[in-house]
Motif scaffolding. Sequence first.
Motif, mmCIF file in Angstrom:
data_model
loop_
_atom_site.group_PDB
_atom_site.id
_atom_site.type_symbol
_atom_site.label_atom_id
_atom_site.label_comp_id
_atom_site.label_asym_id
_atom_site.label_seq_id
_atom_site.Cartn_x
_atom_site.Cartn_y
_atom_site.Cartn_z
ATOM 1 N N TYR A 132 41.131 41.506 15.263
ATOM 2 C CA TYR A 132 42.113 40.436 15.155
ATOM 3 C C TYR A 132 43.266 40.671 16.123
ATOM 4 C CZ TYR A 132 44.868 43.682 12.206
ATOM 5 O OH TYR A 132 45.579 44.753 11.717
ATOM 6 N N PHE A 187 38.849 32.594 12.133
ATOM 7 C CA PHE A 187 39.891 31.597 11.883
ATOM 8 C C PHE A 187 41.177 31.919 12.629
ATOM 9 C CE2 PHE A 187 39.733 34.794 8.480
ATOM 10 C CZ PHE A 187 41.009 35.324 8.519
ATOM 11 N N THR A 188 42.017 30.896 12.739
ATOM 12 C CA THR A 188 43.432 31.074 13.016
ATOM 13 C C THR A 188 44.139 31.067 11.665
ATOM 14 O OG1 THR A 188 43.635 28.670 13.302
ATOM 15 C CG2 THR A 188 43.388 29.991 15.292
ATOM 16 N N GLY A 189 45.246 31.806 11.558
ATOM 17 C CA GLY A 189 45.920 31.887 10.266
ATOM 18 C C GLY A 189 47.399 32.177 10.396
ATOM 19 N N GLN A 244 50.561 33.903 7.873
ATOM 20 C CA GLN A 244 50.836 34.656 6.654
ATOM 21 C C GLN A 244 52.335 34.902 6.502
ATOM 22 O OE1 GLN A 244 46.760 37.349 7.051
ATOM 23 N NE2 GLN A 244 48.682 38.365 6.537
ATOM 24 N N ILE A 276 48.148 33.287 2.690
ATOM 25 C CA ILE A 276 47.667 32.920 4.020
ATOM 26 C C ILE A 276 47.192 31.484 3.991
ATOM 27 C CG2 ILE A 276 45.369 33.880 3.535
ATOM 28 C CD1 ILE A 276 45.097 34.472 6.548
ATOM 29 N N GLN A 282 44.858 28.801 6.403
ATOM 30 C CA GLN A 282 43.860 29.052 7.450
ATOM 31 C C GLN A 282 42.768 27.979 7.455
ATOM 32 O OE1 GLN A 282 42.317 32.398 4.307
ATOM 33 N NE2 GLN A 282 41.914 32.853 6.403
ATOM 34 N N VAL A 299 39.052 27.614 8.465
ATOM 35 C CA VAL A 299 38.095 28.718 8.561
ATOM 36 C C VAL A 299 36.702 28.222 8.941
ATOM 37 C CG1 VAL A 299 37.002 30.612 7.311
ATOM 38 C CG2 VAL A 299 39.382 30.005 6.794
ATOM 39 N N SER A 345 39.189 24.353 5.021
ATOM 40 C CA SER A 345 40.561 24.855 5.049
ATOM 41 C C SER A 345 40.844 25.583 3.751
ATOM 42 C CB SER A 345 41.560 23.719 5.265
ATOM 43 O OG SER A 345 41.504 23.247 6.595
ATOM 44 N N TYR A 398 47.832 34.855 13.485
ATOM 45 C CA TYR A 398 46.600 35.640 13.672
ATOM 46 C C TYR A 398 45.465 34.813 14.274
ATOM 47 C CZ TYR A 398 48.766 38.810 10.264
ATOM 48 O OH TYR A 398 49.631 39.648 9.606
ATOM 49 N N THR A 435 41.273 35.864 13.981
ATOM 50 C CA THR A 435 40.585 36.900 13.199
ATOM 51 C C THR A 435 39.076 36.689 13.108
ATOM 52 O OG1 THR A 435 42.564 37.125 11.818
ATOM 53 C CG2 THR A 435 40.506 37.983 10.905
#
Length: 299
Positions: free
Chosen positions: A93, A125-127, A129, A146, A148, A150, A168, A232, A234
């Motif tokens: 990540y 995914f992009t996320g 947090q 979080i 995201q 996904v 999502s 993130y 990941t």
Amino acid sequence: MLTLALLSLISGTFAGPFIQNYGKTPFGYIHKECIHEVPSGSEIINEGPNGLTVKTPSGIILEHGPCAHSMNQTEIREKLGAPAVDGSGWQVYTKMDAGDSVNAFLGDWKVPASPTRNGQILYTFTGLQNIDWVPPEKNPGQPFDIIQPVLQYGRTPAGGGNYWGLASWYVTLDAGAVHSKLIEVKTGDIIFGNMTKTGTESWFINGVDTETNENATLTISRAILKTQPWVYVTLEVYDVTECDQYPPSGTEMPYTKLALYESGNEKTISWTVGTNGQSPPICDAKIEVVDAADVTITF
């Protein structure tokens, strides 16, 4: 020498029925009674120790009671018995602490080829947090969440099977997890991920298959969402025991057009490659920062 698959089988015999009650979400183990699917486009208007309230796109109100099961990731992993030897948790990540003024994170990524062996769960995914914590680290000991969009492969708590799908998610370690209805996507499709702040404590989460214009959408309102400073990209996996459970070796999955906004203005992303996931990553997965707007995961 014992293979990864055999070691994983031996490890699993210690877990007993306990782990069968827990789903492997795109952020760790959560009891299946605390994972809720809602129609795409739903608004989560309350979530916390007293349960959650969902308003569907048609205006129907759904109520879910509080989660009665532990979501302490350290305790859950300890109850597995022997340490896991297969792919389990975040593998590779990138991250950035972008501060408390983040109000949008956008980006595209391409659906890769399917693996030739099944039985695993792949999440990418992009996320955003509220704190910098990743599985398989020990439980953070403070509130966590979080948001995201996904991309997944395999059978997950959101459904799916031996194909790529998109949903999502909103995952917490106190009130459980919520996800939109899964939509099937195809190799080569471009996914657009959109997390945009819509109010003081509200976020719009959307994954779009740009080939079909199908959407996987949630809106969440919760006090903890006032700030989501950690950004993130990941790769997270579960039950990977053989390398052909990944897309073919050398397959690249580019994340492109990554854009971060603070107080409405675009900000250059200063990526750092994270080191707190599974070490070493199973089957030598890699992540490379090409530039501020481009990150590539290689299987």
